[in-house]
Design a protein around this motif. Sequence first.
Motif, PDB file in Angstrom:
ATOM      1  N   HIS A 187     -17.757   1.171   1.029  1.00 30.05           N
ATOM      2  CA  HIS A 187     -17.760  -0.016   1.889  1.00 30.05           C
ATOM      3  C   HIS A 187     -19.156  -0.278   2.459  1.00 30.05           C
ATOM      4  CE1 HIS A 187     -16.224  -3.091   4.553  1.00 30.05           C
ATOM      5  NE2 HIS A 187     -16.806  -2.492   5.569  1.00 30.05           N
ATOM      6  N   GLY A 188     -19.618  -1.531   2.283  1.00 31.92           N
ATOM      7  CA  GLY A 188     -20.898  -1.935   2.839  1.00 31.92           C
ATOM      8  C   GLY A 188     -22.110  -1.502   2.052  1.00 31.92           C
ATOM      9  N   ARG A 189     -21.906  -0.926   0.871  1.00 29.22           N
ATOM     10  CA  ARG A 189     -23.038  -0.449   0.073  1.00 29.22           C
ATOM     11  C   ARG A 189     -23.026  -1.131  -1.288  1.00 29.22           C
ATOM     12  NH1 ARG A 189     -23.925   5.863  -1.850  1.00 29.22           N
ATOM     13  NH2 ARG A 189     -25.878   5.566  -3.010  1.00 29.22           N
ATOM     14  N   ASP A 190     -24.098  -1.852  -1.585  1.00 29.81           N
ATOM     15  CA  ASP A 190     -24.217  -2.521  -2.876  1.00 29.81           C
ATOM     16  C   ASP A 190     -24.780  -1.515  -3.882  1.00 29.81           C
ATOM     17  OD1 ASP A 190     -24.472  -4.178  -5.004  1.00 29.81           O
ATOM     18  OD2 ASP A 190     -26.008  -5.475  -4.131  1.00 29.81           O
ATOM     19  N   THR A 191     -23.904  -0.937  -4.669  1.00 36.33           N
ATOM     20  CA  THR A 191     -24.320   0.101  -5.617  1.00 36.33           C
ATOM     21  C   THR A 191     -24.757  -0.470  -6.964  1.00 36.33           C
ATOM     22  OG1 THR A 191     -22.028   0.373  -6.335  1.00 36.33           O
ATOM     23  CG2 THR A 191     -22.803   1.817  -4.576  1.00 36.33           C
ATOM     24  N   GLU A 192     -24.583  -1.760  -7.196  1.00 42.98           N
ATOM     25  CA  GLU A 192     -25.032  -2.433  -8.422  1.00 42.98           C
ATOM     26  C   GLU A 192     -24.578  -1.706  -9.693  1.00 42.98           C
ATOM     27  OE1 GLU A 192     -28.755  -5.204  -7.691  1.00 42.98           O
ATOM     28  OE2 GLU A 192     -29.348  -3.101  -7.654  1.00 42.98           O
ATOM     29  N   CYS A 193     -23.365  -1.133  -9.657  1.00 38.03           N
ATOM     30  CA  CYS A 193     -22.766  -0.503 -10.841  1.00 38.03           C
ATOM     31  C   CYS A 193     -23.640   0.618 -11.399  1.00 38.03           C
ATOM     32  CB  CYS A 193     -22.486  -1.545 -11.918  1.00 38.03           C
ATOM     33  SG  CYS A 193     -21.598  -3.006 -11.321  1.00 38.03           S
ATOM     34  N   VAL A 194     -24.254   1.390 -10.519  1.00 35.30           N
ATOM     35  CA  VAL A 194     -25.189   2.444 -10.910  1.00 35.30           C
ATOM     36  C   VAL A 194     -24.527   3.811 -10.763  1.00 35.30           C
ATOM     37  CG1 VAL A 194     -27.354   3.597 -10.262  1.00 35.30           C
ATOM     38  CG2 VAL A 194     -27.240   1.092 -10.348  1.00 35.30           C
ATOM     39  N   ASP A 195     -24.838   4.711 -11.681  1.00 32.47           N
ATOM     40  CA  ASP A 195     -24.494   6.121 -11.533  1.00 32.47           C
ATOM     41  C   ASP A 195     -25.624   6.809 -10.758  1.00 32.47           C
ATOM     42  OD1 ASP A 195     -22.078   6.084 -12.796  1.00 32.47           O
ATOM     43  OD2 ASP A 195     -22.688   7.248 -14.546  1.00 32.47           O
ATOM     44  N   PHE A 196     -25.416   7.064  -9.469  1.00 35.34           N
ATOM     45  CA  PHE A 196     -26.440   7.708  -8.661  1.00 35.34           C
ATOM     46  C   PHE A 196     -26.423   9.216  -8.913  1.00 35.34           C
ATOM     47  CE2 PHE A 196     -25.684   3.715  -6.535  1.00 35.34           C
ATOM     48  CZ  PHE A 196     -26.955   3.322  -6.149  1.00 35.34           C
ATOM     49  N   PRO A 197     -27.589   9.850  -8.922  1.00 31.76           N
ATOM     50  CA  PRO A 197     -27.652  11.288  -9.209  1.00 31.76           C
ATOM     51  C   PRO A 197     -26.754  12.127  -8.307  1.00 31.76           C
ATOM     52  CG  PRO A 197     -29.847  10.333  -9.263  1.00 31.76           C
ATOM     53  CD  PRO A 197     -28.929   9.257  -8.772  1.00 31.76           C
ATOM     54  N   LYS A 198     -26.637  11.747  -7.038  1.00 33.78           N
ATOM     55  CA  LYS A 198     -25.789  12.479  -6.099  1.00 33.78           C
ATOM     56  C   LYS A 198     -24.482  11.737  -5.806  1.00 33.78           C
ATOM     57  CE  LYS A 198     -29.699  14.782  -3.853  1.00 33.78           C
ATOM     58  NZ  LYS A 198     -30.400  15.035  -2.561  1.00 33.78           N
ATOM     59  N   GLY A 199     -24.189  10.731  -6.606  1.00 38.02           N
ATOM     60  CA  GLY A 199     -22.971   9.974  -6.431  1.00 38.02           C
ATOM     61  C   GLY A 199     -23.161   8.797  -5.483  1.00 38.02           C
ATOM     62  N   PRO A 200     -22.283   7.804  -5.577  1.00 38.23           N
ATOM     63  CA  PRO A 200     -21.136   7.749  -6.489  1.00 38.23           C
ATOM     64  C   PRO A 200     -21.545   7.351  -7.908  1.00 38.23           C
ATOM     65  CG  PRO A 200     -21.253   5.738  -5.199  1.00 38.23           C
ATOM     66  CD  PRO A 200     -22.348   6.629  -4.686  1.00 38.23           C
ATOM     67  N   ARG A 201     -20.711   7.728  -8.881  1.00 40.35           N
ATOM     68  CA  ARG A 201     -20.975   7.397 -10.287  1.00 40.35           C
ATOM     69  C   ARG A 201     -20.193   6.120 -10.624  1.00 40.35           C
ATOM     70  NH1 ARG A 201     -19.613  12.269 -13.912  1.00 40.35           N
ATOM     71  NH2 ARG A 201     -20.851  11.062 -15.408  1.00 40.35           N
ATOM     72  N   VAL A 202     -20.762   4.999 -10.183  1.00 36.97           N
ATOM     73  CA  VAL A 202     -20.036   3.731 -10.262  1.00 36.97           C
ATOM     74  C   VAL A 202     -19.931   3.236 -11.703  1.00 36.97           C
ATOM     75  CG1 VAL A 202     -19.876   1.401  -9.327  1.00 36.97           C
ATOM     76  CG2 VAL A 202     -20.921   3.215  -7.965  1.00 36.97           C
ATOM     77  N   GLU A 203     -20.991   3.363 -12.480  1.00 36.02           N
ATOM     78  CA  GLU A 203     -20.922   2.909 -13.870  1.00 36.02           C
ATOM     79  C   GLU A 203     -19.875   3.700 -14.658  1.00 36.02           C
ATOM     80  OE1 GLU A 203     -23.685   3.456 -17.647  1.00 36.02           O
ATOM     81  OE2 GLU A 203     -24.586   2.042 -16.224  1.00 36.02           O
ATOM     82  N   THR A 204     -19.811   4.990 -14.435  1.00 41.66           N
ATOM     83  CA  THR A 204     -18.800   5.806 -15.120  1.00 41.66           C
ATOM     84  C   THR A 204     -17.399   5.364 -14.731  1.00 41.66           C
ATOM     85  OG1 THR A 204     -20.289   7.704 -15.241  1.00 41.66           O
ATOM     86  CG2 THR A 204     -17.941   8.162 -15.431  1.00 41.66           C
ATOM     87  N   TRP A 205     -17.200   5.028 -13.474  1.00 38.71           N
ATOM     88  CA  TRP A 205     -15.912   4.512 -13.017  1.00 38.71           C
ATOM     89  C   TRP A 205     -15.554   3.214 -13.747  1.00 38.71           C
ATOM     90  CZ3 TRP A 205     -11.339   4.150 -10.739  1.00 38.71           C
ATOM     91  CH2 TRP A 205     -10.912   2.944 -10.192  1.00 38.71           C
ATOM     92  N   LEU A 206     -16.519   2.294 -13.848  1.00 36.99           N
ATOM     93  CA  LEU A 206     -16.248   0.973 -14.422  1.00 36.99           C
ATOM     94  C   LEU A 206     -16.131   0.999 -15.946  1.00 36.99           C
ATOM     95  CD1 LEU A 206     -18.701  -1.122 -12.227  1.00 36.99           C
ATOM     96  CD2 LEU A 206     -16.202  -1.072 -12.053  1.00 36.99           C
TER      97      LEU A 206
END
Length: 356
Positions: A187-206
């Motif tokens: 919530h409130g964080r624009d992750t731009e569908c990115v897998d961040f090294p320390k999470g969250p792994r948004v691209e993997t989710w999508l």
Amino acid sequence: MGWPLLIAVVLFAVAGPVACLYLWNRVKGRLAVAVRLFMVVMCQVFALTVGGVAVNHYFEFYASWSDLFGGGKGEDTPIEQVGPGAVGDGHVRFHHTPKLDPDVYTATLTGERSGIRSRILVWVPPGYNAPANAHQTYPVVELLPGYPGTPSTWFHAVHGAGALKEAMASGHSHPFILVAPVTTVVHGRDTECVDFPKGPRVETWLTDDVRQAVTKAFRAQPDRGAWGLMGFSTGGYCAAKMAIRRPDLFSAAVTMQGDAVPQTPEVRRDRALNAQNSVLDLLRTHRPPVGLLLAGTRQDRHSDDAINQIMPLIRPPTAAFLFVLPSGGHNASVWNSMLPKAYAWLSGRLSAPRPS
């Protein structure tokens, strides 16, 4: 709506209080209180108008009066293919949600690969539940909203299902299963569908997790030739980026007024992460066998610039198609006008329904 309108409303906002001060003690009679109250209200209206016009001037939600009041139709604008270098689970239960849409199902699940727990909306086309189609399998279009946005935007302000039903009825599109996952997983964080090294792994989710859940619960064709992506604004950037990064899962993507590079400071500060998620950097080093439909408007300078940056980097077997409207801002009315041709284009790129 350019500088003249912004300057005009600023002048009105300044002139309003000045006129109010000048006229305040000159108003006489029984209507004096009502007139003074009207002057105060008008000063507030002028101030709010300045704020609204200034925000619109910066973000270009609406680029013209016809755009604001329902203009920007896309049916007369052709899609143009552009050559190289041209510029221009079985354990997940989905619940029926008739209040949102009679054909929408939803589930909240934890992705096996990403560990993200979030929600997916799935729309099935007319006839999906008919006994005669019990063995029919369908291609899939994954729908990505902008930020901030929710998957339900695709079934309200943006007419994702309605436009597809109309395209099917007119014979311009074959049926798709539409999948709208949550993209704002924090919530409130624009992750731009990115897998961040320390999470969250948004691209993997999508990509991996959403695909696994949908193919297990619905009669969705699993091969890459049956899966496409479509998004608007930030979701459009995500669609193009994920198609380029994961051609093993997707064969086509529609980006409606999406960026060409990440915008989130958290991503831009990390040079390696930025390069891994920049459409421009990816196209310099990758030539995936995918089709990209780049949709925008000439009046939306951000998307127009993004398209002009992407096009010179296209090399076979990547294929690029342009769908650029002459007018229109950055808003749902424009995206809705793009949907009929977007679905028709996807029908030409993705496989048709077929027996299992």
